[in-house]
Design a protein around this motif. Structure first.
Motif, PDB file in Angstrom:
ATOM      1  N   LEU A 407       0.832  -1.197   0.000  1.00 57.62           N
ATOM      2  CA  LEU A 407       0.000   0.000   0.000  1.00 57.62           C
ATOM      3  C   LEU A 407       0.870   1.253   0.000  1.00 57.62           C
ATOM      4  O   LEU A 407       2.059   1.207   0.347  1.00 57.62           O
ATOM      5  N   GLN A 408       0.222   2.356  -0.327  1.00 59.14           N
ATOM      6  CA  GLN A 408       0.925   3.635  -0.428  1.00 59.14           C
ATOM      7  C   GLN A 408       0.235   4.673   0.440  1.00 59.14           C
ATOM      8  O   GLN A 408      -0.976   4.868   0.341  1.00 59.14           O
ATOM      9  N   ARG A 409       1.012   5.340   1.301  1.00 57.61           N
ATOM     10  CA  ARG A 409       0.477   6.377   2.179  1.00 57.61           C
ATOM     11  C   ARG A 409       0.283   7.683   1.409  1.00 57.61           C
ATOM     12  O   ARG A 409       0.684   7.818   0.254  1.00 57.61           O
ATOM     13  N   ARG A 410      -0.321   8.663   2.082  1.00 55.42           N
ATOM     14  CA  ARG A 410      -0.559   9.969   1.464  1.00 55.42           C
ATOM     15  C   ARG A 410       0.741  10.655   1.078  1.00 55.42           C
ATOM     16  O   ARG A 410       0.805  11.372   0.076  1.00 55.42           O
ATOM     17  N   ASP A 411       1.804  10.436   1.898  1.00 56.72           N
ATOM     18  CA  ASP A 411       3.090  11.076   1.614  1.00 56.72           C
ATOM     19  C   ASP A 411       3.908  10.322   0.567  1.00 56.72           C
ATOM     20  O   ASP A 411       5.043  10.694   0.272  1.00 56.72           O
ATOM     21  N   GLY A 412       3.365   9.249   0.013  1.00 58.50           N
ATOM     22  CA  GLY A 412       4.044   8.497  -1.028  1.00 58.50           C
ATOM     23  C   GLY A 412       4.837   7.306  -0.541  1.00 58.50           C
ATOM     24  O   GLY A 412       5.267   6.476  -1.349  1.00 58.50           O
ATOM     25  N   SER A 413       5.049   7.189   0.763  1.00 59.91           N
ATOM     26  CA  SER A 413       5.790   6.041   1.293  1.00 59.91           C
ATOM     27  C   SER A 413       4.952   4.777   1.168  1.00 59.91           C
ATOM     28  O   SER A 413       3.721   4.824   1.172  1.00 59.91           O
ATOM     29  N   GLN A 414       5.623   3.641   1.062  1.00 60.53           N
ATOM     30  CA  GLN A 414       4.949   2.370   0.855  1.00 60.53           C
ATOM     31  C   GLN A 414       5.234   1.421   2.015  1.00 60.53           C
ATOM     32  O   GLN A 414       6.283   1.506   2.663  1.00 60.53           O
ATOM     33  N   PHE A 415       4.287   0.518   2.259  1.00 60.06           N
ATOM     34  CA  PHE A 415       4.475  -0.482   3.310  1.00 60.06           C
ATOM     35  C   PHE A 415       3.659  -1.713   2.959  1.00 60.06           C
ATOM     36  O   PHE A 415       2.648  -1.639   2.267  1.00 60.06           O
ATOM     37  N   ILE A 416       4.114  -2.860   3.441  1.00 60.89           N
ATOM     38  CA  ILE A 416       3.478  -4.139   3.154  1.00 60.89           C
ATOM     39  C   ILE A 416       2.443  -4.431   4.228  1.00 60.89           C
ATOM     40  O   ILE A 416       2.648  -4.132   5.409  1.00 60.89           O
ATOM     41  N   THR A 417       1.313  -5.007   3.839  1.00 60.93           N
ATOM     42  CA  THR A 417       0.239  -5.295   4.784  1.00 60.93           C
ATOM     43  C   THR A 417      -0.256  -6.721   4.607  1.00 60.93           C
ATOM     44  O   THR A 417      -0.141  -7.315   3.531  1.00 60.93           O
ATOM     45  N   THR A 418      -0.804  -7.270   5.689  1.00 60.04           N
ATOM     46  CA  THR A 418      -1.525  -8.546   5.620  1.00 60.04           C
ATOM     47  C   THR A 418      -3.012  -8.222   5.641  1.00 60.04           C
ATOM     48  O   THR A 418      -3.494  -7.545   6.540  1.00 60.04           O
ATOM     49  N   ASN A 419      -3.759  -8.720   4.657  1.00 58.40           N
ATOM     50  CA  ASN A 419      -5.133  -8.298   4.435  1.00 58.40           C
ATOM     51  C   ASN A 419      -6.107  -9.464   4.549  1.00 58.40           C
ATOM     52  O   ASN A 419      -5.790 -10.597   4.188  1.00 58.40           O
ATOM     53  N   ASN A 420      -7.317  -9.126   5.045  1.00 54.62           N
ATOM     54  CA  ASN A 420      -8.449 -10.060   5.040  1.00 54.62           C
ATOM     55  C   ASN A 420      -9.616  -9.307   4.410  1.00 54.62           C
ATOM     56  O   ASN A 420     -10.278  -8.503   5.047  1.00 54.62           O
ATOM     57  N   ILE A 421      -9.848  -9.534   3.122  1.00 56.96           N
ATOM     58  CA  ILE A 421     -10.867  -8.806   2.374  1.00 56.96           C
ATOM     59  C   ILE A 421     -12.109  -9.688   2.268  1.00 56.96           C
ATOM     60  O   ILE A 421     -12.047 -10.808   1.763  1.00 56.96           O
TER      61      ILE A 421
END
Length: 699
Positions: A407-421
């Motif tokens: 995912l990408q934050r408002r400031d442009g930085s990115q981070f990995i997430t574990t998701n349950n959709i």
């Protein structure tokens, strides 16, 4: 005071179409007693005034006929009041009303028919005026019953008109024409009046049915603030029937005391200035029920100016369920906002509807910035193509999608997430809502990387230690063998004293124990370093177990132990004979060390699982607790016996397990406090008698 022309229908429930006819007939009968009451004095006054100027006999007949018809009408009304009017009885009562109206009209027309041929001049005009006035009143009073009205007018006007016209004089003929013309005009006007009454009543009934079917309570208020209308919904919502509510003051009946000052100020401002800014608007407040409880409601007030005064119509909606739903939603939001997990909810097209506080803080978007935005706003573009098909398959299968997203934050930085959709579908299987509950997986990835690095370092150090110990085999054993060799030579020296012999025995005992420890440590190091070489062959268990029994016999005899051996003939396994003997001796020596004096050791061989033979060594010692049993095969763990008189390093069973596993076998143990412990090993059954070639096995 005369009865109203139309019945009141504000409290009626919706009914079939002929309800209008029922109500009109009821209204006619409700007004009839007053009409009859007016008929009696009118007839008496006509008789009294006309007695001196009109022929007495026709006048008397006229008055008696009118009074007689009034008496019959009164009896008719009395019977009607005692019998409820129903749809089935409606046609009969309409016929009765028609017949009595015809009789009443004939009674009023009888006098003029008898008197008009006998009078002239002003009396002729008076009689015609009286007759036309009575017919005009009847036209209005009986207009809701069109047939009865027409019958009354015809019976009252046609006989005098015919008699007068037949008398032969021009004046009389003119009077007859006037009466006939009046009849036609009244029938026409009365018919229009009847039609208008029907239309108005049907409109009232339709409006009342609409109001009663409405989910809002509808209440009418007059200029004095008194309740004039009360719908069925108002009865159910506010706990009062229309009979109980009509005529009460709206303010004291429905407005809670704490809101009355505000209500008074708003209504006073409206009545004084005509300012309608607070009117026709939904306002949340509360209303009083009949039992005194307050009900959360939403009201709207619609003003209607009638003459110089205003009447108000109040629409009240019960919002109890909505308020409860809002409270539940607020509770859910507080719960979601208190969660450290990130939560987002989208519609079926993936447009954002909601984010919790953790979501807003992590990604940096406010609720306003996220509302209506597509979820791709926060997902790195490459990820969409990677997981899009997987998510579509999850929707089709009716399951949720779990996985990692960048995912990408408002400031442009990115981070990995574990998701349950997950997905919420409607009755047709279309996706209505999509929700995602996820976490920032970056710290966990960093922790895993750190652990992996630490594991690599530890394994590298362990391999170095094992390699070192394995390579030091000669350096450790040679000095110890020298010590033991010289001690054995001293043991046979006859010149030593008894104390010196005791000292030599202690050297031998300690040296032997130390050499055993060195061998065990070196064996474990060799196994861990992968330098263990096994020679797999067919091993006859009966022969091997007998060797082991003879070897430990002196030690078991020293503790007065009985050993029972149960080995079926031709029991062969595929194993390294030397290492298997080492394993069996370890188990037997443990059974001796931890047994009770005079106890029992059972050594048995039985068929195991998956083409294996199970070798079991069972003692009759104190047993091991379930907690200790789970740690039994861990290295350097003596389970609290470190300070006991029983010697050991705590790695014998670990070596035994590693050796058995290297030979493709399994190890297990069972124990019961007070009854002893049973260790077992399972090894593959040997299918061939010939010795298998030696192979190197790394553990």
């Amino acid at each position: 005071m005369a009865a109203p022309l139309l019945p009141t229908v504000n409290t009626l429930s919706p009914r079939p179409e002929q309800d209008a006819d029922l109500l009109l007939l009821k209204a006619a009968y409700a007004r009839k007693p007053l009409n009859l009451l007016m008929t009696v004095p009118t007839a008496l006054v006509i008789g009294a005034l006309g007695w001196q100027v009109l022929p007495s006999q026709p006048l008397l007949i006229w008055v008696v006929a009118v009074l007689g018809s009034a008496l019959l009408g009164g009896l008719e009304c009395a019977v009607f009041r005692r019998k409820p009017l129903t749809s089935a009885a409606l046609p009969r009562w309409q016929q009765v009303f028609l017949a009595q109206s015809t009789l009443a009209g004939a009674a009023w027309g009888l006098g003029p028919a008898l008197l008009l041929p006998q009078v002239q001049g002003s009396m002729l005009t008076v009689l015609v005026g009286i007759l036309l006035s009575v017919c005009a009143v009847a036209m209005v009073s009986v207009a809701e019953q069109r047939g009865a009205m027409q019958a009354f007018l015809g019976a009252a006007l046609l006989p005098p008109a015919l008699v007068t016209a037949a008398s032969g004089g021009q004046i009389e003929q003119l009077v007859g024409l006037v009466l006939v013309g009046g009849l036609g005009l009244m029938v026409l006007v009365g018919g229009n009046f009847n039609q208008a009454m029907h239309q108005l009543l049907n409109t009232q009934l339709r409006m009342q049915a609409i109001l009663d079917a409405s989910q809002d309570a509808v209440i009418g208020i007059d200029a004095k603030g008194l309740i004039t209308d009360w719908s069925l919904r108002a009865e159910a919502m506010l706990g009062r029937s229309a009979a109980q509510a009509l005529g009460l003051a709206f303010e004291t009946t429905l407005v809670p005391e704490r809101h009355r000052a505000t209500y008074q100020a708003a209504t006073a401002n409206f009545l004084l200035t005509g300012d309608q800014r607070g009117m026709n608007q939904r306002i949340e407040t509360s209303a009083l029920r009949a039992d005194g409880h307050e009900l959360p409601v939403e009201i709207a007030i619609a003003p209607l100016k009638v003459g110089h005064h205003y009447q108000l119509t109040v629409f009240i909606a019960d919002i109890t369920e909505r308020k409860a739903a809002e409270e539940r939603l607020a509770l859910f939001r507080r719960v979601f906002d208190a969660s450290s997990q990130l939560v987002s909810i989208m519609d079926g097209q993936g447009l954002a509807l909601y984010q919790n506080r953790a979501h807003a803080l992590e990604l940096g978007f406010s609720d306003r910035e996220m509302a209506g935005q597509h979820y791709s706003k926060i997902v790195v573009k490459e990820e969409l193509s990677r997981v899009g098909e997987e998510i579509r398959l999850a929707i089709a299968a009716g399951t949720s999608w779990r996985g990692q997203l960048l995912l990408q934050r408002r400031d442009g930085s990115q981070f990995i997430t574990t998701n349950n959709i997950g997905f919420v579908k409607d009755a047709q299987g279309r996706v209505q809502y999509i929700f995602n509950i996820f976490n920032d997986f970056s710290p966990e990835l960093a922790r895993r990387d750190e652990l992996a690095q630490a594991k690599d370092v530890a394994e590298s150090a362990n391999r170095a230690k094992s390699d070192l110990l394995s390579s030091m085999s000669h350096e450790l054993r040679t000095p110890m063998n020298a010590i033991l060799g010289f001690a054995q030579m001293l043991e046979f020296d006859s010149t030593l004293t008894d104390d010196q012999h005791d000292n030599v025995n202690e050297i031998l005992k300690a040296g032997t124990h130390l050499l055993s420890l060195i061998n065990e440590v070196l064996d474990l190091a060799r196994i861990e370093s992968g330098h263990l070489i096994l020679t797999m062959a067919t091993v006859d268990l009966a022969e091997l177990l007998e060797e082991c029994r003879q070897q430990i016999k002196p030690r078991s005899a020293a503790r007065q132990l009985t050993m029972l051996v149960d080995v079926p003939p031709q029991s062969c396994v595929l194993a390294d004979r030397v290492r298997l003997k080492q394993v069996l001796l370890t188990l037997l020596l443990n059974a001796i060390k931890y047994n009770r004096t005079g106890g029992l050791i059972r050594l048995s061989v039985r068929a195991g699982e998956r083409q294996c033979l199970r070798i079991t060594v069972q003692d009759s010692g104190a047993g091991i607790t379930a907690e200790h049993l789970a740690k039994l095969l861990l290295p350097y763990n003596r389970l609290g016996d470190e300070h006991s008189k029983v010697e050991g390093t705590g790695i014998g069973l670990t070596i035994m397990r590693r050796l058995v596993e290297a030979m493709k076998g399994t190890v297990g143990a069972q124990s019961e406090i007070g009854l002893g412990t049973a260790f077992w090993i399972e090894l593959p059954i040997a299918l061939a008698v010939a010795t298998e070639p030696s192979v190197g096995v790394e553990s």
